[in-house]
Write a protein that holds these residues in place. Structure first.
Motif, short mmCIF file in Angstrom:
data_model
loop_
_atom_site.label_atom_id
_atom_site.label_comp_id
_atom_site.label_asym_id
_atom_site.label_seq_id
_atom_site.Cartn_x
_atom_site.Cartn_y
_atom_site.Cartn_z
N HIS A 1 0.84 -1.21 0.00
CA HIS A 1 0.00 0.00 0.00
C HIS A 1 0.87 1.26 0.00
CE1 HIS A 1 -3.51 2.34 0.42
NE2 HIS A 1 -3.79 2.17 1.71
N TYR A 2 1.93 1.25 0.81
CA TYR A 2 2.82 2.41 0.91
C TYR A 2 3.57 2.64 -0.40
CZ TYR A 2 7.09 4.93 2.27
OH TYR A 2 8.15 5.82 2.33
N ILE A 3 4.07 1.57 -1.00
CA ILE A 3 4.83 1.73 -2.23
C ILE A 3 3.93 2.17 -3.38
CG2 ILE A 3 6.16 0.47 -3.99
CD1 ILE A 3 7.35 -1.19 -1.67
N GLN A 4 2.74 1.59 -3.46
CA GLN A 4 1.85 1.90 -4.58
C GLN A 4 1.12 3.22 -4.40
OE1 GLN A 4 -0.38 -1.38 -6.24
NE2 GLN A 4 -2.21 -0.11 -6.52
N ASN A 5 0.75 3.54 -3.16
CA ASN A 5 -0.16 4.69 -2.95
C ASN A 5 0.35 5.75 -1.99
OD1 ASN A 5 -2.24 3.40 -4.56
ND2 ASN A 5 -2.58 2.03 -2.81
N GLY A 6 1.51 5.51 -1.34
CA GLY A 6 1.96 6.44 -0.30
C GLY A 6 3.30 7.07 -0.55
N GLY A 7 3.83 6.96 -1.75
CA GLY A 7 5.12 7.58 -2.05
C GLY A 7 6.31 6.69 -1.84
N GLY A 8 6.09 5.44 -1.43
CA GLY A 8 7.20 4.55 -1.15
C GLY A 8 7.99 4.12 -2.37
N VAL A 9 7.44 4.35 -3.55
CA VAL A 9 8.18 3.98 -4.76
C VAL A 9 9.50 4.74 -4.84
CG1 VAL A 9 7.11 5.72 -6.26
CG2 VAL A 9 7.89 3.56 -7.23
N ALA A 10 9.57 5.91 -4.21
CA ALA A 10 10.81 6.71 -4.24
C ALA A 10 11.73 6.39 -3.08
CB ALA A 10 10.46 8.19 -4.22
N THR A 11 11.22 5.83 -2.01
CA THR A 11 12.02 5.65 -0.78
C THR A 11 12.38 4.20 -0.50
OG1 THR A 11 10.01 5.54 0.57
CG2 THR A 11 11.02 7.71 0.28
N VAL A 12 11.93 3.27 -1.33
CA VAL A 12 12.15 1.85 -1.08
C VAL A 12 12.91 1.24 -2.25
CG1 VAL A 12 11.06 -0.39 -0.64
CG2 VAL A 12 10.03 1.71 0.28
N SER A 13 14.00 0.54 -1.94
CA SER A 13 14.77 -0.13 -3.00
C SER A 13 14.33 -1.58 -3.18
CB SER A 13 16.26 -0.09 -2.67
OG SER A 13 16.53 -0.80 -1.46
N HIS A 14 14.08 -2.28 -2.07
CA HIS A 14 13.70 -3.69 -2.10
C HIS A 14 12.50 -3.88 -1.16
CE1 HIS A 14 17.95 -3.68 -3.18
NE2 HIS A 14 17.85 -4.91 -3.66
N ALA A 15 11.58 -4.72 -1.58
CA ALA A 15 10.43 -5.09 -0.74
C ALA A 15 10.38 -6.61 -0.65
CB ALA A 15 9.14 -4.55 -1.32
N ILE A 16 10.38 -7.13 0.57
CA ILE A 16 10.36 -8.56 0.82
C ILE A 16 9.09 -8.89 1.61
CG2 ILE A 16 11.59 -10.51 1.84
CD1 ILE A 16 14.14 -8.73 1.67
N LEU A 17 8.30 -9.81 1.10
CA LEU A 17 7.01 -10.15 1.71
C LEU A 17 7.02 -11.62 2.09
CD1 LEU A 17 4.66 -8.44 -0.93
CD2 LEU A 17 5.86 -7.37 1.00
N GLY A 18 6.97 -11.90 3.38
CA GLY A 18 6.94 -13.28 3.86
C GLY A 18 5.53 -13.70 4.23
#
Length: 461
Positions: A125-142
């Motif tokens: 949600h943060y990466i897609q809708n909260g600006g996280g696309v600019a602040t996150v290099s890797h996303a790991i979902l367990g």
């Protein structure tokens, strides 16, 4: 075939990376900050061993952040306010604020996000809708239920775990001509079990609907456009907290295999954390206790060194603290190789005696939660709870024993979906009580329930 291909790909990748095993560990400037996001109803404390494994592979402790959502449980209906629970919007806003704090503290431009279960919902949600696309290099979902815990049209679609509801269908909408479900340029990794994740099951057993199809497969946590790794027989929590999950995450971030697989002990061990409580469900106040991560102001903590073979205290209190409004305790300097009893006293709770294995390393997230004695247990002479916060009990997979019993109370004969077992003891006579799980052994003492006391044997691994 898909499962086999993913597993073989992981093993081949680790074999190729094995030649880098003597590479230097990342320096402070090279190691990106990692923000760990816990799951539904959980706390930051579940990341304890994962942080130790990163530290053991040279990751600077000051670049590892495990956040703690005050109200970690999702609402029944995301659009409707519910006491003691959080919405997807609130969850995302909290994560966004925490990431901004980390960026300010470290001076980094981007972070890595590692989420377990519901934590992955907030990350997406943060990466897609909260600006996280600019602040996150890797996303790991367990173990994140990316396509729902159920996907039944018309059934509880307001819940964030509905695969046909607006929250997940919005996140899963194709992002490009390839139909990718992930937002670029962030690099994505999903980790899942082959068939042992209670929230990725085609049958509704674990949602109270045995025999009813969920329309979700074992591959539900996978995302098109991500690197998707399958690890056999791990359970829902182990998708994030197991050694295999750590190894896959480390390799994904660094491009090389882990330097060590085991947790490396420290010579000086300092512990601390927060004492948190339980909320009371207004719809079911007699038995409806539920977790929150709010501190219990004024709770009293006493720590005793114990004899690992008997659970007996070996001397006077090693540490005492009445916590303030923030609920925080520590630092406490622990002795290497020593098992400890954590005694918690707080108004409205039973005096809780938590027995833990020796700590190999320091940690500031040894969070503690006292117990309440439920109405159904008031007739017990003594109560003992055996709990595994970082995984579940699997009778077909694990070697377990609790007070001499190999069949743990409440643990089904097949499947991994229960993380604690409780014994109502017929006698409150002082004696040792032991529990074992795959080589980790805990020994505590029996305490009288009539004095509002409860024994908890809490696994670390």
């Amino acid at each position: 075939m898909l499962i086999r291909r993913h597993l073989l790909g992981l093993l081949a990748g680790l074999a190729l990376l094995g030649g880098c095993a003597t590479a230097p560990s990342p320096s402070l400037s090279e190691a990106p900050p990692i923000v760990f996001v816990h799951g539904n109803g959980d706390s930051a404390a579940l990341w304890l061993t994962t942080l130790w494994r990163f530290e053991s592979n040279g990751w600077p402790r000051e670049r590892l952040y495990a956040i703690e959502l005050p109200y970690p449980l999702a609402r029944d209906d995301d659009s409707k306010s519910q006491p003691g629970r959080s919405s997807t919007a609130e969850h995302m806003a909290f994560l966004k604020a925490e990431v901004e704090k980390v960026l300010r503290a470290t001076g980094a431009q981007q972070v890595v996000l590692f989420g377990n279960s519901r934590g992955g919902n907030a990350i997406r949600h943060y990466i897609q809708n909260g600006g996280g696309v600019a602040t996150v290099s890797h996303a790991i979902l367990g173990g994140t239920p990316n396509h729902g815990v159920w996907a039944i049209p018309g059934f509880r679609e307001g819940n964030e775990f509905s695969g046909t509801g607006p929250f997940l269908t919005g996140l899963n909408a194709p992002k490009n001509a390839n139909g990718d479900e992930v937002t670029g340029p962030v690099r994505w990794l999903t980790l899942r079990s082959d068939n042992n994740d209670k929230f990725a099951q085609p049958d509704g057993l674990w949602i109270g609907a045995k025999g009813k199809p969920t329309n979700v497969t074992y591959a539900g946590p996978e995302l098109k456009g991500a690197t998707n790794i399958v690890i056999p027989r791990i359970d829902h929590r182990e998708t994030s907290f197991s050694p295999a999950a750590f190894a896959a995450a480390y390799s994904f971030i660094t491009g090389r295999a882990t330097l060590v697989r085991d947790i490396v002990p420290e010579s000086r061990i300092e512990l601390g954390g927060v004492i948190t409580g339980q909320g009371v469900d207004p719809l079911n106040p007699a038995t409806g206790n539920f977790a929150n991560n709010l501190p219990i102001a004024g709770a009293e903590l006493t720590i005793y060194a114990t004899d690992a073979a008997t659970g007996q205290r070996t001397g006077a209190a090693a540490y005492t603290r009445k916590v303030g409004a923030d609920g925080r305790w520590g630092p406490f300097t622990a002795q290497a190789g020593t098992a400890y009893e954590f005694e918690i006293q707080a108004p409205g709770y039973a005096t809780t005696h938590i027995y833990r294995s020796a700590f190999p390393r320091s940690s500031s997230i040894v969070n503690l939660r006292p117990e309440r004695i439920a109405a159904a247990d008031q007739d017990a002479q003594a109560l003992a709870i055996f709990t595994r916060p970082r995984g579940y009990f699997d009778a077909q997979r694990d070697q377990m024993r609790f007070d001499g019993q190999t069949a743990l109370p409440g643990v089904p004969p097949a499947g991994a979906g229960v993380s604690s077992a409780k014994l109502k003891l017929p006698s409150a006579a002082d004696r040792a009580i032991a529990a074992e799980f795959n080589g980790e052994k805990l020994v505590g003492r029996v305490w009288p329930a009539a004095q509002q006391r409860v024994t908890v044997l809490e696994l670390t691994y």
